[in-house]
Design an enzyme around this catalytic site. Structure first.
Site, PDB file in Angstrom:
ATOM      1  N   LYS A  41      -4.677   2.568 -13.011  1.00 18.41           N
ATOM      2  CA  LYS A  41      -5.197   3.343 -14.112  1.00 18.41           C
ATOM      3  C   LYS A  41      -5.934   4.570 -13.610  1.00 18.41           C
ATOM      4  O   LYS A  41      -6.110   5.551 -14.315  1.00 18.41           O
ATOM      5  CB  LYS A  41      -6.193   2.486 -14.938  1.00 18.41           C
ATOM      6  N   GLY A  42      -6.408   4.474 -12.370  1.00 12.19           N
ATOM      7  CA  GLY A  42      -7.329   5.473 -11.850  1.00 12.19           C
ATOM      8  C   GLY A  42      -6.796   6.893 -11.854  1.00 12.19           C
ATOM      9  O   GLY A  42      -7.547   7.846 -12.004  1.00 12.19           O
ATOM     10  N   GLU A  97      -2.541  10.304  -7.373  1.00 14.05           N
ATOM     11  CA  GLU A  97      -3.465   9.185  -7.133  1.00 14.05           C
ATOM     12  C   GLU A  97      -4.904   9.634  -7.338  1.00 14.05           C
ATOM     13  O   GLU A  97      -5.229  10.805  -7.181  1.00 14.05           O
ATOM     14  CB  GLU A  97      -3.317   8.702  -5.679  1.00 14.05           C
ATOM     15  N   ASP A  98      -5.749   8.666  -7.632  1.00 12.48           N
ATOM     16  CA  ASP A  98      -7.177   8.962  -7.743  1.00 12.48           C
ATOM     17  C   ASP A  98      -7.826   9.091  -6.369  1.00 12.48           C
ATOM     18  O   ASP A  98      -8.581  10.021  -6.112  1.00 12.48           O
ATOM     19  CB  ASP A  98      -7.888   7.893  -8.580  1.00 12.48           C
ATOM     20  N   LYS A 129     -10.817   9.436   1.455  1.00 10.69           N
ATOM     21  CA  LYS A 129     -11.860   8.943   2.359  1.00 10.69           C
ATOM     22  C   LYS A 129     -11.217   8.726   3.722  1.00 10.69           C
ATOM     23  O   LYS A 129     -10.838   7.606   4.068  1.00 10.69           O
ATOM     24  CB  LYS A 129     -12.388   7.587   1.864  1.00 10.69           C
ATOM     25  N   ASP A 157     -13.168   3.281 -11.122  1.00  9.71           N
ATOM     26  CA  ASP A 157     -14.048   2.301 -11.748  1.00  9.71           C
ATOM     27  C   ASP A 157     -14.859   1.497 -10.742  1.00  9.71           C
ATOM     28  O   ASP A 157     -14.508   1.399  -9.565  1.00  9.71           O
ATOM     29  CB  ASP A 157     -13.217   1.310 -12.575  1.00  9.71           C
ATOM     30  N   ARG A 163     -14.991   4.670 -15.650  1.00  5.11           N
ATOM     31  CA  ARG A 163     -13.805   5.515 -15.511  1.00  5.11           C
ATOM     32  C   ARG A 163     -13.936   6.816 -16.307  1.00  5.11           C
ATOM     33  O   ARG A 163     -13.358   7.835 -15.966  1.00  5.11           O
ATOM     34  CB  ARG A 163     -12.561   4.777 -16.022  1.00  5.11           C
TER      35      ARG A 163
HETATM   36  P1  IMP Z   1      -6.156   1.954  -0.604  1.00  7.21           P
HETATM   37  O1  IMP Z   1      -7.211   1.186   0.167  1.00  7.21           O
HETATM   38  O2  IMP Z   1      -5.933   3.331  -0.029  1.00  7.21           O
HETATM   39  O3  IMP Z   1      -4.906   1.148  -0.744  1.00  7.21           O
HETATM   40  O4  IMP Z   1      -6.762   2.184  -2.056  1.00  7.21           O
HETATM   41  C1  IMP Z   1      -6.563   1.243  -3.048  1.00  7.21           C
HETATM   42  C2  IMP Z   1      -7.324   1.497  -4.320  1.00  7.21           C
HETATM   43  O5  IMP Z   1      -8.671   1.091  -4.128  1.00  7.21           O
HETATM   44  C3  IMP Z   1      -7.443   2.911  -4.848  1.00  7.21           C
HETATM   45  O6  IMP Z   1      -6.298   3.389  -5.494  1.00  7.21           O
HETATM   46  C4  IMP Z   1      -8.587   2.706  -5.818  1.00  7.21           C
HETATM   47  O7  IMP Z   1      -8.109   2.178  -7.043  1.00  7.21           O
HETATM   48  C5  IMP Z   1      -9.452   1.699  -5.103  1.00  7.21           C
HETATM   49  N1  IMP Z   1     -10.610   2.374  -4.471  1.00  7.21           N
HETATM   50  C6  IMP Z   1     -10.756   2.717  -3.172  1.00  7.21           C
HETATM   51  N2  IMP Z   1     -11.945   3.319  -2.964  1.00  7.21           N
HETATM   52  C7  IMP Z   1     -12.570   3.336  -4.179  1.00  7.21           C
HETATM   53  C8  IMP Z   1     -13.836   3.848  -4.627  1.00  7.21           C
HETATM   54  O8  IMP Z   1     -14.679   4.406  -3.885  1.00  7.21           O
HETATM   55  N3  IMP Z   1     -14.122   3.691  -5.953  1.00  7.21           N
HETATM   56  C9  IMP Z   1     -13.255   3.084  -6.823  1.00  7.21           C
HETATM   57  N4  IMP Z   1     -12.056   2.612  -6.444  1.00  7.21           N
HETATM   58  C10 IMP Z   1     -11.719   2.726  -5.128  1.00  7.21           C
HETATM   59 MG    MG Z   2      -5.515   4.002  -7.418  1.00  7.40          MG
END
Ligand code: IMP
Ligand code: MG
Length: 174
Positions: A41-42, A97-98, A129, A157, A163
């Site tokens: 959803k992000g 992507e968020d 990040k 979120d 959100r």
């Molecule tokens: P990945 O670790 O790159 O696979 O990220 C997976 C998901 O974790 C992202 O798409 C977000 O939905 C969530 N996420 C990662 N960091 C944050 C944050 O700081 N705040 C909120 N959601 C996060």
């Molecule tokens: Mg996401």
């Protein structure tokens, strides 16, 4: 433990950056139709603002993924909860992507989308990040690189809350 939200990026900063990215993307895709694939959803708040700033023709589709659970975390396998409605064949795809954190979600998702026969696949994320990266993910258009903090707002979120904040905030526990 009570939490509060401390502003990291103001609404004005986020909007200005999305406007810049929209201009850059419009230049890069001149003469083409861009197919935006939003990861729910992000990604949805960023998708809406970005799409409004893109001047080439745009189509939009959505998908929703969830992590397969703790046992498979290290494998980075994610489950497609909602797949795209439309095929990707011959389309110029931009995944929206968020945030890219460990990179696991996209390391799984991007090859899967590339297998569907698109003309091209690129990635944009509002936030990155880089310190947290565990698998290599190439981001084509980054909004902001941020430190290793847990952030909310603009689609992101904490426990499904926040959100709707129109800015990016850091969660502070006190
Ligand atoms: P990945 O670790 O790159 O696979 O990220 C997976 C998901 O974790 C992202 O798409 C977000 O939905 C969530 N996420 C990662 N960091 C944050 C944050 O700081 N705040 C909120 N959601 C996060
Ligand atoms: Mg996401």
């Amino acid at each position: 433990m009570a939490e509060r939200v401390q502003v990291m990026l103001t609404e004005e900063q986020v909007d200005a950056r999305i406007r810049e990215l929209g201009e850059q993307i419009s230049r890069d895709y001149a003469g083409k139709t861009l197919h935006l694939v939003c990861v729910l959803k992000g990604g949805v708040f960023y998708l809406c603002e970005l799409a409004k700033r893109i001047t080439v023709p745009v189509t939009i589709d959505f998908m929703s993924v969830s992590s397969y659970g703790a046992a498979t975390k290290s494998s980075g396998v994610v489950k497609i909860v909602k797949d795209l409605d439309q095929p990707l064949i011959d389309r110029d795809v931009l995944v929206v992507e968020d945030i890219v954190d460990s990179g696991r979600t996209l390391s799984y998702l991007l090859p899967l989308l590339k297998d569907r026969g698109p003309a091209s696949v690129k990635l944009t994320t509002l936030l990155d990040k880089p310190e947290r990266r565990e698998t290599d993910v190439k981001v084509d258009y980054t909004g902001f690189e941020i430190p290793d903090k847990f952030v909310v707002g603009y689609g992101l979120d904490y426990d499904q809350k926040y959100r709707n904040l129109p800015y990016i905030g850091e969660i502070v526990f006190e």
